[in-house]
Motif scaffolding. Structure first.
Motif, PDB file in Angstrom:
ATOM      1  N   ARG A 234       0.816  -1.221   0.000  1.00 56.57           N
ATOM      2  CA  ARG A 234       0.000   0.000   0.000  1.00 56.57           C
ATOM      3  C   ARG A 234       0.846   1.267   0.000  1.00 56.57           C
ATOM      4  N   ALA A 235       2.160   1.152   0.076  1.00 61.31           N
ATOM      5  CA  ALA A 235       3.046   2.315   0.126  1.00 61.31           C
ATOM      6  C   ALA A 235       4.007   2.292  -1.056  1.00 61.31           C
ATOM      7  N   MET A 236       3.469   2.454  -2.251  1.00 66.11           N
ATOM      8  CA  MET A 236       4.282   2.412  -3.457  1.00 66.11           C
ATOM      9  C   MET A 236       5.174   3.649  -3.530  1.00 66.11           C
ATOM     10  N   PRO A 237       6.487   3.463  -3.691  1.00 62.63           N
ATOM     11  CA  PRO A 237       7.384   4.618  -3.780  1.00 62.63           C
ATOM     12  C   PRO A 237       7.309   5.276  -5.153  1.00 62.63           C
ATOM     13  N   HIS A 238       7.696   6.532  -5.200  1.00 61.80           N
ATOM     14  CA  HIS A 238       7.726   7.251  -6.479  1.00 61.80           C
ATOM     15  C   HIS A 238       9.131   7.132  -7.067  1.00 61.80           C
ATOM     16  N   ILE A 239       9.483   5.919  -7.407  1.00 63.82           N
ATOM     17  CA  ILE A 239      10.789   5.637  -7.994  1.00 63.82           C
ATOM     18  C   ILE A 239      10.579   4.754  -9.215  1.00 63.82           C
ATOM     19  N   LYS A 240      11.603   4.638  -9.966  1.00 65.64           N
ATOM     20  CA  LYS A 240      11.612   3.680 -11.060  1.00 65.64           C
ATOM     21  C   LYS A 240      12.801   2.770 -10.804  1.00 65.64           C
ATOM     22  N   SER A 241      12.619   1.493 -10.968  1.00 64.80           N
ATOM     23  CA  SER A 241      13.723   0.571 -10.759  1.00 64.80           C
ATOM     24  C   SER A 241      13.778  -0.411 -11.921  1.00 64.80           C
TER      25      SER A 241
ATOM     26  N   LEU B 151      18.229   2.174  -9.598  1.00 63.82           N
ATOM     27  CA  LEU B 151      17.191   2.902  -8.870  1.00 63.82           C
ATOM     28  C   LEU B 151      17.290   4.349  -9.324  1.00 63.82           C
ATOM     29  N   THR B 152      16.185   4.902  -9.844  1.00 63.96           N
ATOM     30  CA  THR B 152      16.253   6.226 -10.447  1.00 63.96           C
ATOM     31  C   THR B 152      14.934   6.977 -10.317  1.00 63.96           C
ATOM     32  N   SER B 153      15.012   8.260 -10.498  1.00 66.23           N
ATOM     33  CA  SER B 153      13.806   9.075 -10.563  1.00 66.23           C
ATOM     34  C   SER B 153      13.424   9.335 -12.018  1.00 66.23           C
ATOM     35  N   ALA B 154      14.287   8.940 -12.936  1.00 66.62           N
ATOM     36  CA  ALA B 154      14.083   9.223 -14.359  1.00 66.62           C
ATOM     37  C   ALA B 154      12.837   8.529 -14.901  1.00 66.62           C
ATOM     38  N   ASN B 155      12.109   9.230 -15.741  1.00 64.16           N
ATOM     39  CA  ASN B 155      10.941   8.645 -16.381  1.00 64.16           C
ATOM     40  C   ASN B 155      10.992   8.899 -17.878  1.00 64.16           C
ATOM     41  N   LEU B 156       9.956   8.540 -18.583  1.00 60.67           N
ATOM     42  CA  LEU B 156       9.954   8.623 -20.046  1.00 60.67           C
ATOM     43  C   LEU B 156       9.253   9.863 -20.582  1.00 60.67           C
ATOM     44  N   SER B 157       9.032  10.866 -19.740  1.00 63.83           N
ATOM     45  CA  SER B 157       8.300  12.049 -20.188  1.00 63.83           C
ATOM     46  C   SER B 157       9.203  13.028 -20.937  1.00 63.83           C
TER      47      SER B 157
ATOM     48  N   MET C 163      18.045  11.804 -11.357  1.00 63.41           N
ATOM     49  CA  MET C 163      19.180  11.179 -10.687  1.00 63.41           C
ATOM     50  C   MET C 163      18.939   9.680 -10.582  1.00 63.41           C
ATOM     51  N   GLY C 164      19.993   8.929 -10.678  1.00 62.89           N
ATOM     52  CA  GLY C 164      19.882   7.489 -10.526  1.00 62.89           C
ATOM     53  C   GLY C 164      21.139   6.900  -9.919  1.00 62.89           C
ATOM     54  N   VAL C 165      20.999   5.701  -9.362  1.00 63.69           N
ATOM     55  CA  VAL C 165      22.126   4.967  -8.800  1.00 63.69           C
ATOM     56  C   VAL C 165      22.104   3.565  -9.397  1.00 63.69           C
ATOM     57  N   MET C 166      23.220   3.178  -9.973  1.00 62.05           N
ATOM     58  CA  MET C 166      23.360   1.859 -10.575  1.00 62.05           C
ATOM     59  C   MET C 166      24.195   0.992  -9.642  1.00 62.05           C
ATOM     60  N   PHE C 167      23.636  -0.126  -9.215  1.00 60.25           N
ATOM     61  CA  PHE C 167      24.338  -1.073  -8.359  1.00 60.25           C
ATOM     62  C   PHE C 167      24.840  -2.222  -9.232  1.00 60.25           C
ATOM     63  N   LEU C 168      26.145  -2.379  -9.271  1.00 58.70           N
ATOM     64  CA  LEU C 168      26.764  -3.462 -10.031  1.00 58.70           C
ATOM     65  C   LEU C 168      27.531  -4.360  -9.065  1.00 58.70           C
ATOM     66  N   PRO C 169      27.314  -5.664  -9.119  1.00 56.35           N
ATOM     67  CA  PRO C 169      27.982  -6.578  -8.190  1.00 56.35           C
ATOM     68  C   PRO C 169      29.506  -6.463  -8.221  1.00 56.35           C
ATOM     69  N   SER C 170      30.084  -6.171  -9.385  1.00 54.86           N
ATOM     70  CA  SER C 170      31.548  -6.108  -9.493  1.00 54.86           C
ATOM     71  C   SER C 170      32.147  -5.031  -8.587  1.00 54.86           C
ATOM     72  N   PHE C 171      31.397  -3.969  -8.286  1.00 57.68           N
ATOM     73  CA  PHE C 171      31.892  -2.934  -7.376  1.00 57.68           C
ATOM     74  C   PHE C 171      31.912  -3.398  -5.928  1.00 57.68           C
ATOM     75  N   PHE C 172      31.293  -4.522  -5.643  1.00 56.99           N
ATOM     76  CA  PHE C 172      31.262  -5.106  -4.305  1.00 56.99           C
ATOM     77  C   PHE C 172      32.020  -6.432  -4.264  1.00 56.99           C
ATOM     78  N   ASN C 173      32.866  -6.639  -5.282  1.00 58.36           N
ATOM     79  CA  ASN C 173      33.641  -7.877  -5.412  1.00 58.36           C
ATOM     80  C   ASN C 173      32.746  -9.110  -5.392  1.00 58.36           C
ATOM     81  N   GLU C 174      31.623  -9.004  -6.066  1.00 54.87           N
ATOM     82  CA  GLU C 174      30.668 -10.114  -6.163  1.00 54.87           C
ATOM     83  C   GLU C 174      30.386 -10.409  -7.635  1.00 54.87           C
ATOM     84  N   GLU C 175      29.943 -11.614  -7.900  1.00 57.28           N
ATOM     85  CA  GLU C 175      29.542 -11.994  -9.253  1.00 57.28           C
ATOM     86  C   GLU C 175      28.083 -11.594  -9.514  1.00 57.28           C
TER      87      GLU C 175
END
Length: 125
Positions: A27-34, A50-56, A77-89
């Motif tokens: 019931r608490a949908m965030p205003h984000i795009k993922s 995870l970003t606020s960017a939309n297609l408008s 603004m957006g944040v990209m999480f890549l496993p390689s930056f955390f020494n993970e596959e």
């Protein structure tokens, strides 16, 4: 000119309903795009955006000035999480029997995803 109804029909194939029953957040949908790539076994992520960017047009700008310049109303603004930056596959999002002590990525919605129904549509103006 692009037919917006045809574009929406194609995009609907990729959209899903917001469901977060496991975290009691449906019931608490965030205003984000993922955006993410989930493994077929639904326990791993290849990446997570995870970003606020939309297609408008407001978000991406529009060539509406007489001199052909771009008109931008806002910045996204957006944040990209890549496993390689955390020494993970990959990122674990669900405990599996052989890796119960591994740190889980804080995944916020339920899997498997719930696709849009045929009568559902995104809000567009």
């Amino acid at each position: 000119m692009v037919d917006s109804s045809a574009t929406i029909q194609v995009l609907n194939l990729y959209f899903s309903q917001w469901k977060a029953d496991e975290r009691h957040r449906t019931r608490a949908m965030p205003h984000i795009k993922s955006y993410c790539r989930v493994s077929p076994c639904l326990s791993r992520l290849a990446y997570f955006l995870l970003t606020s960017a939309n297609l408008s047009k407001s978000a991406w700008g529009n060539n509406i000035q007489k001199d052909g310049g771009s008109y931008i109303r806002s910045y996204e603004m957006g944040v990209m999480f890549l496993p390689s930056f955390f020494n993970e596959e990959y990122f674990e999002i669900k405990n599996v029997a052989d890796k119960k002590n591994k740190t889980l990525f804080p995944f916020m919605y339920d899997l498997p995803l719930t696709p849009y129904n045929k009568d559902d549509y995104p809000w567009c103006n």
